[in-house]
Design an enzyme around this catalytic site. Structure first.
Site, PDB file in Angstrom:
ATOM      1  N   THR A   6       0.785  -1.161   0.000  1.00  0.00           N
ATOM      2  CA  THR A   6       0.000   0.000   0.000  1.00  0.00           C
ATOM      3  C   THR A   6       0.868   1.284   0.000  1.00  0.00           C
ATOM      4  O   THR A   6       1.977   1.153   0.392  1.00  0.00           O
ATOM      5  CB  THR A   6      -0.821  -0.120   1.242  1.00  0.00           C
ATOM      6  OG1 THR A   6      -1.406  -1.379   1.347  1.00  0.00           O
ATOM      7  CG2 THR A   6      -1.390   1.053   1.715  1.00  0.00           C
ATOM      8  N   VAL A   7       0.194   2.516  -0.282  1.00  0.00           N
ATOM      9  CA  VAL A   7       0.987   3.737  -0.025  1.00  0.00           C
ATOM     10  C   VAL A   7       0.242   4.545   1.023  1.00  0.00           C
ATOM     11  O   VAL A   7      -0.952   4.770   0.925  1.00  0.00           O
ATOM     12  CB  VAL A   7       1.254   4.631  -1.263  1.00  0.00           C
ATOM     13  CG1 VAL A   7       2.283   3.997  -2.179  1.00  0.00           C
ATOM     14  CG2 VAL A   7       0.002   4.982  -2.053  1.00  0.00           C
TER      15      VAL A   7
END
Length: 538
Positions: free
Chosen positions: A358-359
């Site tokens: 994820t970011v």
């Protein structure tokens, strides 16, 4: 809140220190994206505008973790209230259990078009911009579009992701030609890129500008939707423009528990941030003892394992959950689960909540607005599907559905899957302390737990809280630890029945950012030493 930690105390190996500011701050795992957010702040945008700019830039400069076809979640503090946004998408109308079974699947597929659910990120940007933003969305996404159009240099952590993804998609394309778009987009001239290489994404730039000009309408009900629909029809897959047209992100009420006077806030299911809260609920009545002691670490591990077991059993699209969130977070159920913890490691089993779980990026501005935001394609580049001529890289979130008809999380049309990406937010006495997050699949709630305890329980400053050596439960009694994890502690845990595995690569232990705000409006930020992170400050 006033900063009570020692800002100069760094008990863990790090080349970073906390960063202070007042007019604005953006923290994320990529310096180019952080600078995009700071640019928008300086153009008169607020923290929400800056966060959208950062998120858009990350689809360009960190495609190894997210894309325009991502899902997203946000926790937003504006004018003395915390708001939640769920911008994850549901299964397409044609994604049924029977349809998957008829194609020979007994478990959810991983790559290609079949695990693609409706992407929520563009709609999430538009919703945040409309409700809380100050600048037009077209202006906010322009720094990202410029990176894509002119080309950008791959940072070390991002560039290192190319070889392993090339191997994965090279195998996938042997049987699934829908991933050809990954090769066409991310292997210019057939070259496997690496740190320091330049990548140009002109189609991506045009798509970002179209999303900005139409407030994402084109993606769901216009020309971009038509292109997505045509490509998925070409491969007889599930997603259609009717699924896109029906989509709207949801504003939701955040959930929280109080731990030692701090309200730890998460997004409610279908995300699994609730597992962090369940673990904190179990731990809050226990004396953990000193940091890095056997007792503290063992109790954290056992509480997290119990919370995860419950989350995997009970968390799903809230419209399908058979156990209410309130019950999973009740003090009575926490006491029931607390009683399961002994002196030795045990295999976790789901509890019975009916008896008696994820970011990443964050930003803040000088007006007091703060936002905790996360978006992801799930497994690295996601599904491997990139819609031709658009740069739209699609997530593979449908992989998190179950194919067990008895599961609350069983795949069904219009249903959102169990989701791993979670933004966090900390409050105290009704005031915001600030956003925090640790990205990385099923590491995320474990990272949230460790960061919260490092700051609230043990008084670490934000950078020390991120630098602290991490552990990760990966199943059974197996615990992965970083090389910097204390050896004597690892041995003590091993004697108690934990199967300790020391990992050489820190990337699996999550990548986090933190921004705290004190009563005088001073911002204090920290970025992840395991990545290319940066705190951009004004």
């Amino acid at each position: 809140m006033n900063f009570s930690f020692d800002a100069m105390s760094y008990p863990y190996a790090s080349r970073r220190s906390v960063v202070y500011g007042r007019r604005g701050m953006v923290a994320t795992a990529n310096p180019l994206a952080a600078q995009a957010g700071l640019e928008i702040l300086k153009q008169g945008g607020n923290a929400i505008d800056a966060m959208i700019a950062t998120a858009a830039a990350l689809t360009v400069v960190e495609p190894t973790a997210n894309g325009i076809g991502s899902d997203a979640f946000a926790l937003v503090w504006v004018k003395d209230k915390l708001y939640g946004l769920n911008a994850s998408g549901p299964a397409p109308a044609a994604m049924t259990l029977e349809a998957l079974q008829s194609r020979g699947f007994k478990e959810m597929p991983v790559l290609g078009m079949l695990p693609v659910t409706v992407p929520g990120t563009p709609a999430g940007w538009a919703a945040l911009s409309k409700r809380f933003g100050r600048l037009p969305l077209s202006q906010v996404v322009e720094p990202a579009a410029r990176y894509a159009e002119e080309g950008y240099v791959l940072q070390p952590a991002v560039g290192s992701g190319w070889p392993r993804n090339l191997a994965k998609f090279s195998k996938a394309i042997e049987t699934d030609k829908s991933v050809q778009g990954w090769f066409d987009t991310f292997l210019p001239g057939g070259k496997c890129l690496g740190p320091g290489d330049v990548l140009v994404l002109k189609d991506h730039a045009a798509t970002l500008r179209e999303i900005g000009a139409t407030n994402a309408e084109s993606f769901y009900r216009g020309a971009l939707a038509d292109k997505i629909d045509a490509y998925f029809r070409q491969f007889d897959s599930f997603l259609r423009k009717e699924d896109l047209a029906a989509y709207q992100p949801q504003w939701v009420e955040p959930i929280s528990v109080n731990y030692k006077g701090y309200d730890v806030c998460e997004i409610p299911p279908n995300g699994h941030g609730i597992s962090t809260l369940m673990a904190l609920n179990i731990l809050k009545e226990l004396d953990l003892g000193p940091v890095d002691s056997f007792r503290s670490t063992h109790l954290q591990l056992e509480a997290m394992k119990l919370a995860f077991a419950d989350a995997r059993r009970y968390v799903a699209d809230p419209d399908y959950m058979t156990v209410p969130v309130e019950r999973l977070l009740s003090d009575e159920y926490a006491a029931q689960r607390r009683a399961c913890i002994g002196d030795r490691a045990r295999l976790p089993e789901p509890g019975d909540p009916i008896r008696g779980g994820t970011v990443y990026m964050c930003a803040a501005d000088g007006e007091g607005n703060m936002i905790s935001y996360i978006q992801s394609n799930y497994m690295g580049f996601g599904s491997g599907v990139v819609v031709p001529g658009t740069g739209i890289a699609m997530q593979n979130r449908g992989n998190n559905f179950s194919m067990d008809p008895e599961s609350d999380n069983c795949v069904a049309p219009g249903k959102r899957p169990y989701h791993t990406i979670i933004p966090g937010f900390l409050c105290k006495d009704g005031k915001p302390v600030g956003p925090f997050g640790v990205m990385g699949g099923f590491m995320q709630p474990q990272g949230h737990l460790q960061v919260v305890l490092n700051t609230v329980e043990y008084g670490m400053n934000p950078q020390a809280a991120l630098d602290h050596p991490r552990w990760q439960w990966v199943g059974g009694n197996t615990i992965e630890v970083e090389q910097s994890f204390p050896n004597d502690l690892a041995q003590a845990l091993q004697r108690a029945g934990h199967d300790i595995v020391v990992k050489a690569d820190p990337i699996g232990f999550g990548r986090g950012e933190i921004i705290w705000r004190n009563d005088e409006g001073v911002l204090c930020g920290a970025s992840e030493p395991r990545s290319d992170g940066q705190v951009a400050v004004w």
